[in-house]
Design a protein around this motif. Structure first.
Motif, PDB file in Angstrom:
ATOM      1  N   ALA A 348       0.843  -1.356  -0.107  1.00 33.67           N
ATOM      2  CA  ALA A 348       0.045  -0.124   0.009  1.00 33.67           C
ATOM      3  C   ALA A 348       0.947   1.244   0.074  1.00 33.67           C
ATOM      4  CB  ALA A 348      -0.857   0.058   1.185  1.00 33.67           C
ATOM      5  N   ALA A 349       2.114   1.216   0.654  1.00 35.41           N
ATOM      6  CA  ALA A 349       2.879   2.283   0.592  1.00 35.41           C
ATOM      7  C   ALA A 349       3.626   2.484  -0.562  1.00 35.41           C
ATOM      8  CB  ALA A 349       4.189   2.231   1.891  1.00 35.41           C
ATOM      9  N   ALA A 350       3.935   1.389  -1.379  1.00 34.25           N
ATOM     10  CA  ALA A 350       4.644   1.624  -2.640  1.00 34.25           C
ATOM     11  C   ALA A 350       3.560   1.968  -3.804  1.00 34.25           C
ATOM     12  CB  ALA A 350       4.975   0.387  -3.174  1.00 34.25           C
ATOM     13  N   ASP A 351       2.280   1.507  -3.612  1.00 30.22           N
ATOM     14  CA  ASP A 351       1.117   2.125  -4.417  1.00 30.22           C
ATOM     15  C   ASP A 351       0.862   3.555  -4.294  1.00 30.22           C
ATOM     16  OD1 ASP A 351       0.671  -0.455  -5.378  1.00 30.22           O
ATOM     17  OD2 ASP A 351      -1.201  -0.781  -4.445  1.00 30.22           O
ATOM     18  N   ARG A 352       0.992   4.015  -2.887  1.00 25.47           N
ATOM     19  CA  ARG A 352       0.864   5.618  -2.630  1.00 25.47           C
ATOM     20  C   ARG A 352       1.804   6.299  -3.405  1.00 25.47           C
ATOM     21  NH1 ARG A 352      -0.815   8.274   3.025  1.00 25.47           N
ATOM     22  NH2 ARG A 352      -1.193  10.458   2.194  1.00 25.47           N
ATOM     23  N   TYR A 353       3.349   5.878  -3.250  1.00 24.36           N
ATOM     24  CA  TYR A 353       4.250   6.615  -3.918  1.00 24.36           C
ATOM     25  C   TYR A 353       3.994   6.467  -5.511  1.00 24.36           C
ATOM     26  CZ  TYR A 353       9.121   7.909  -4.397  1.00 24.36           C
ATOM     27  OH  TYR A 353      10.259   8.524  -4.864  1.00 24.36           O
ATOM     28  N   SER A 354       3.530   5.337  -6.035  1.00 23.69           N
ATOM     29  CA  SER A 354       3.310   5.598  -7.404  1.00 23.69           C
ATOM     30  C   SER A 354       2.232   6.346  -7.705  1.00 23.69           C
ATOM     31  CB  SER A 354       2.654   4.218  -7.683  1.00 23.69           C
ATOM     32  OG  SER A 354       2.205   3.948  -9.058  1.00 23.69           O
ATOM     33  N   ARG A 355       1.251   6.620  -6.930  1.00 25.92           N
ATOM     34  CA  ARG A 355       0.329   7.707  -7.255  1.00 25.92           C
ATOM     35  C   ARG A 355       0.750   9.180  -7.199  1.00 25.92           C
ATOM     36  NH1 ARG A 355      -2.803   4.169  -4.134  1.00 25.92           N
ATOM     37  NH2 ARG A 355      -2.373   5.369  -2.196  1.00 25.92           N
ATOM     38  N   PHE A 356       1.542   9.335  -6.198  1.00 27.57           N
ATOM     39  CA  PHE A 356       2.354  10.693  -6.049  1.00 27.57           C
ATOM     40  C   PHE A 356       3.036  10.883  -7.406  1.00 27.57           C
ATOM     41  CE2 PHE A 356       6.036  13.100  -4.639  1.00 27.57           C
ATOM     42  CZ  PHE A 356       5.526  14.181  -4.360  1.00 27.57           C
ATOM     43  N   LEU A 357       3.938  10.215  -7.682  1.00 29.07           N
ATOM     44  CA  LEU A 357       4.959  10.194  -8.963  1.00 29.07           C
ATOM     45  C   LEU A 357       4.076  10.143 -10.319  1.00 29.07           C
ATOM     46  CD1 LEU A 357       7.899   7.765  -7.932  1.00 29.07           C
ATOM     47  CD2 LEU A 357       7.587  10.367  -7.610  1.00 29.07           C
ATOM     48  N   GLU A 358       3.076   9.479 -10.009  1.00 31.00           N
ATOM     49  CA  GLU A 358       2.316   9.170 -11.520  1.00 31.00           C
ATOM     50  C   GLU A 358       2.859   8.489 -12.422  1.00 31.00           C
ATOM     51  OE1 GLU A 358      -0.905  12.615 -12.293  1.00 31.00           O
ATOM     52  OE2 GLU A 358       1.104  13.632 -11.920  1.00 31.00           O
ATOM     53  N   LEU A 359       3.806   7.273 -11.776  1.00 31.50           N
ATOM     54  CA  LEU A 359       4.570   6.519 -12.557  1.00 31.50           C
ATOM     55  C   LEU A 359       4.268   5.097 -12.013  1.00 31.50           C
ATOM     56  CD1 LEU A 359       7.945   8.285 -12.552  1.00 31.50           C
ATOM     57  CD2 LEU A 359       6.322   7.920 -14.565  1.00 31.50           C
ATOM     58  N   PRO A 360       4.391   3.937 -12.686  1.00 31.99           N
ATOM     59  CA  PRO A 360       4.470   2.644 -11.924  1.00 31.99           C
ATOM     60  C   PRO A 360       5.500   2.436 -11.198  1.00 31.99           C
ATOM     61  CG  PRO A 360       4.325   2.554 -14.434  1.00 31.99           C
ATOM     62  CD  PRO A 360       4.403   3.933 -14.232  1.00 31.99           C
ATOM     63  N   VAL A 361       5.408   1.738 -10.061  1.00 32.35           N
ATOM     64  CA  VAL A 361       6.301   1.412  -9.096  1.00 32.35           C
ATOM     65  C   VAL A 361       6.419  -0.065  -8.774  1.00 32.35           C
ATOM     66  CG1 VAL A 361       7.071   1.674  -6.567  1.00 32.35           C
ATOM     67  CG2 VAL A 361       6.087   3.671  -7.769  1.00 32.35           C
TER      68      VAL A 361
END
Length: 368
Positions: A348-361
């Protein structure tokens, strides 16, 4: 009030940081709540705000910096921070003198005098009126005016002029740092008296960082311990004092109902996140045996840290791969994530970072 368990103290701190169940509604509110967010690594500081502001993207935060609803300057300890425009003047007035008071030898060795700073202020006060210029252009203007900027002279001059409210970091031009006139980007406000400023500093620091002590405030602000104790004394009527064997610890009364259980939560903290560095004593969230893995290192840097339910249990790093980001998480020895709940929290933390960057993580597995 009975003494609080360590887990409960961490939950209070998570909520103060807006990392718990009371997130901020926007980046400007987050910055006001934190008062100042360390930002010599601007990308990391932006993610610090993203962690605390649901739905925020890096692009939207860049827009806020360009618009000046959040500003970057050397508010305390001679270190760059993000802060609200309305807070910059009184923070600099209160803390700037402490920051530059220890630089006398550095300035003498660099040949910097009051006359040099005054001339630089005149040059840039005129040149930056109504505009923002790249750092290299600003330094060239000083050179053209007969003010050498080689070595560290240019950096010392710009930092001092920022601390004395002549200039401020302007809207970024891509990855290029700019400087602008302080009065062009900061609203004119009547400065508070010293005691009012001290009380405001203490209350706002505790609201965004508590539970914390006078020693924590002294480290974070650069004030003397005596002034930090005075500041907390002045703010004490608006704060909760927590039981402690040693020095009192303070919290905002609004966070005291935050002690609760629930599934594990994970946060991918950037290297200089306030949750890690905003204290003289970091042992509540980071065990001393793991301190060297996080920092500060010899060069003063902090590594990005993984916090699980408020306790730092590892580090992480990222590799940018064109249109995606790969995260590598390494838990400390013996600190494997707590079962399926821990793995889900990390995802979930990685998904949040992905949404912030607007990039796949892409998340590599955590070891431990």
């Amino acid at each position: 009030m009975a003494a609080l368990a360590v887990h409960d103290l961490r939950q209070l701190r998570l909520r103060s940081h807006r990392l718990g169940e009371s997130p901020s509604r926007g980046p400007a509110e987050t910055v006001r709540r934190m008062l100042a967010v360390q930002a010599q690594n601007l990308a990391g500081a932006r993610w610090s705000l993203g962690l605390r502001t649901p739905g925020l993207t890096d692009a939207a935060l860049a827009d806020a910096l360009r618009a000046g609803t959040i500003v970057q300057t050397w508010t305390m300890r001679g270190t760059l921070h993000l802060t609200a425009p309305a807070d910059a003047p009184w923070l600099l007035s209160l803390l700037g003198p402490r920051a530059w008071s220890g630089r006398g030898k550095l300035w003498r060795d660099a040949g910097l005098t009051g006359a040099v700073f005054e001339k630089a202020a005149d040059v840039l006060g005129t040149a930056l009126e109504g505009t923002a210029l790249p750092r290299n252009t600003v330094l060239r203007l000083l050179e053209d005016a007969g003010i050498p900027t080689g070595g560290q002279r240019g950096s010392h001059i710009l930092r001092y002029l920022a601390e004395t409210q002549v200039v401020i970091i302007g809207p970024p031009q891509g990855r290029t740092q700019t400087f602008a006139s302080f009065r062009d980007r900061i609203p004119a406000v009547e400065p508070p008296g010293r005691e009012e400023a001290l009380a405001r500093l203490a209350f706002r620091y505790i609201s965004g960082h508590g539970p914390a002590t006078a020693r924590d405030l002294a480290w974070w602000s650069g004030l003397t311990l005596a002034d930090s104790r005075l500041a907390l004394h002045l703010a004490a009527p608006a704060l909760a004092v927590l039981p402690a064997d040693g020095e009192p610890s303070y919290a905002d009364p609004e966070v005291l109902d935050a002690r609760s259980g629930g599934p594990a939560t994970a946060h991918l903290l950037p290297g200089f996140d306030e949750y890690t560095i905003g204290y003289a004593d970091r042992t509540l969230v980071l065990e001393e045996r793991h301190r060297s893995a996080v920092g500060p290192a010899v060069n003063g840097l902090f590594r990005p840290a993984l916090a699980v339910s408020g306790r730092i249990r590892g580090t992480w790093e990222q590799e940018n791969r064109g249109g995606s980001v790969r995260l590598r998480v390494a838990t400390f020895p013996g600190e494997a994530l707590p079962g399926a709940h821990g793995a889900a929290a990390l995802r979930a933390a990685a998904d949040r970072y992905s949404r912030f960057l607007e990039l796949p993580v892409v998340l590599d597995g955590a070891d431990g």
